[in-house]
Design a protein around this motif. Structure first.
Motif, mmCIF file in Angstrom:
data_model
loop_
_atom_site.group_PDB
_atom_site.id
_atom_site.type_symbol
_atom_site.label_atom_id
_atom_site.label_comp_id
_atom_site.label_asym_id
_atom_site.label_seq_id
_atom_site.Cartn_x
_atom_site.Cartn_y
_atom_site.Cartn_z
ATOM 1 N N MET A 43 0.775 -1.378 -0.124
ATOM 2 C CA MET A 43 0.121 0.130 0.170
ATOM 3 C C MET A 43 0.826 1.281 0.038
ATOM 4 O O MET A 43 0.536 2.108 -0.505
ATOM 5 C CB MET A 43 -1.016 -0.027 1.116
ATOM 6 N N HIS A 44 1.905 1.235 0.647
ATOM 7 C CA HIS A 44 2.832 2.446 0.986
ATOM 8 C C HIS A 44 3.476 2.769 -0.438
ATOM 9 O O HIS A 44 3.564 3.897 -0.754
ATOM 10 C CB HIS A 44 4.079 2.150 1.768
ATOM 11 N N THR A 45 3.918 1.589 -1.158
ATOM 12 C CA THR A 45 4.394 1.955 -2.735
ATOM 13 C C THR A 45 3.287 2.539 -3.518
ATOM 14 O O THR A 45 3.609 3.500 -4.449
ATOM 15 C CB THR A 45 4.763 0.556 -3.229
ATOM 16 N N ILE A 46 2.183 2.026 -3.354
ATOM 17 C CA ILE A 46 1.094 2.616 -4.405
ATOM 18 C C ILE A 46 0.609 3.953 -3.807
ATOM 19 O O ILE A 46 0.749 4.913 -4.909
ATOM 20 C CB ILE A 46 -0.428 1.737 -4.276
ATOM 21 N N LEU A 47 0.728 4.416 -2.716
ATOM 22 C CA LEU A 47 0.490 5.689 -2.344
ATOM 23 C C LEU A 47 1.581 6.690 -2.733
ATOM 24 O O LEU A 47 1.682 7.862 -3.282
ATOM 25 C CB LEU A 47 0.338 5.910 -0.895
ATOM 26 N N THR A 48 2.880 6.063 -2.506
ATOM 27 C CA THR A 48 4.089 6.893 -3.117
ATOM 28 C C THR A 48 4.095 7.036 -4.521
ATOM 29 O O THR A 48 4.402 8.229 -4.902
ATOM 30 C CB THR A 48 5.465 6.209 -2.521
ATOM 31 N N ALA A 49 3.680 6.190 -5.140
ATOM 32 C CA ALA A 49 3.773 6.300 -6.585
ATOM 33 C C ALA A 49 2.674 7.389 -7.103
ATOM 34 O O ALA A 49 2.805 8.226 -7.938
ATOM 35 C CB ALA A 49 3.352 5.078 -7.328
ATOM 36 N N ARG A 50 1.570 7.277 -6.341
ATOM 37 C CA ARG A 50 0.599 8.332 -6.960
ATOM 38 C C ARG A 50 0.605 9.794 -6.279
ATOM 39 O O ARG A 50 0.491 10.511 -7.053
ATOM 40 C CB ARG A 50 -0.655 7.695 -6.100
ATOM 41 N N HIS A 51 1.494 9.897 -5.128
ATOM 42 C CA HIS A 51 1.909 11.137 -4.796
ATOM 43 C C HIS A 51 2.844 11.612 -6.000
ATOM 44 O O HIS A 51 2.747 12.971 -6.146
ATOM 45 C CB HIS A 51 2.636 10.996 -3.473
ATOM 46 N N ALA A 52 3.796 10.795 -6.331
ATOM 47 C CA ALA A 52 4.796 11.329 -7.281
ATOM 48 C C ALA A 52 4.131 11.773 -8.559
ATOM 49 O O ALA A 52 4.191 12.762 -9.156
ATOM 50 C CB ALA A 52 5.560 10.150 -7.525
ATOM 51 N N GLU A 53 3.223 11.134 -8.881
ATOM 52 C CA GLU A 53 2.224 11.507 -10.171
ATOM 53 C C GLU A 53 1.559 12.739 -9.991
ATOM 54 O O GLU A 53 1.500 13.690 -10.678
ATOM 55 C CB GLU A 53 1.261 10.189 -10.545
ATOM 56 N N LEU A 54 1.057 12.931 -8.775
ATOM 57 C CA LEU A 54 0.180 14.114 -8.562
ATOM 58 C C LEU A 54 1.084 15.149 -8.528
ATOM 59 O O LEU A 54 0.849 16.411 -9.004
ATOM 60 C CB LEU A 54 -0.681 14.197 -7.238
ATOM 61 N N VAL A 55 2.325 15.253 -7.806
ATOM 62 C CA VAL A 55 3.271 16.190 -7.757
ATOM 63 C C VAL A 55 3.738 16.768 -9.185
ATOM 64 O O VAL A 55 3.755 17.861 -9.613
ATOM 65 C CB VAL A 55 4.554 15.751 -7.090
ATOM 66 N N ALA A 56 4.027 15.804 -10.186
ATOM 67 C CA ALA A 56 4.276 15.909 -11.295
ATOM 68 C C ALA A 56 3.395 16.515 -12.010
ATOM 69 O O ALA A 56 3.531 17.543 -12.801
ATOM 70 C CB ALA A 56 4.996 14.759 -11.998
ATOM 71 N N ALA A 57 2.060 16.085 -12.149
ATOM 72 C CA ALA A 57 1.014 16.774 -12.907
ATOM 73 C C ALA A 57 0.939 18.209 -12.311
ATOM 74 O O ALA A 57 0.339 19.273 -13.209
ATOM 75 C CB ALA A 57 -0.236 16.124 -12.527
ATOM 76 N N ARG A 58 0.870 18.577 -10.916
ATOM 77 C CA ARG A 58 0.838 19.708 -10.317
ATOM 78 C C ARG A 58 1.983 20.750 -10.945
ATOM 79 O O ARG A 58 1.716 21.967 -11.317
ATOM 80 C CB ARG A 58 0.909 19.941 -8.916
ATOM 81 N N GLU A 59 3.035 20.180 -11.196
ATOM 82 C CA GLU A 59 4.427 20.911 -11.682
ATOM 83 C C GLU A 59 3.971 21.312 -13.011
ATOM 84 O O GLU A 59 4.175 22.591 -13.288
ATOM 85 C CB GLU A 59 5.501 20.294 -11.397
#
Length: 67
Positions: free
Chosen positions: A1-17
């Motif tokens: 679960m941690h890996t999934i949340l970390t990956a999603r967080h990275a996707e959202l950070v990139a999308a926001r940038e």
């Protein structure tokens, strides 16, 4: 679960940038459009002033019909 949340967080950070860069680009385009609009306004005002001067310099039309 941690890996999934970390990956999603990275996707959202990139999308926001990416979105932030897009916003900056749009703001730049808006500034250019506003400058162009100001230029049009100045040119139109000058033409209107010149037209008014030309109208004032024209002789008044007569009411006699052309025969």
């Amino acid at each position: 679960m941690h890996t999934i949340l970390t990956a999603r967080h990275a996707e959202l950070v990139a999308a926001r940038e990416q979105n932030s860069r897009h916003i900056l680009e749009l703001r730049g385009l808006l500034a250019q459009a506003e400058q162009a609009d100001y230029g049009y306004s100045v040119a139109l005002g000058e033409i209107e002033r010149l037209l008014a001067q030309l109208d004032a310099a024209q002789p008044a039309p007569t009411d006699t019909p052309d025969a």
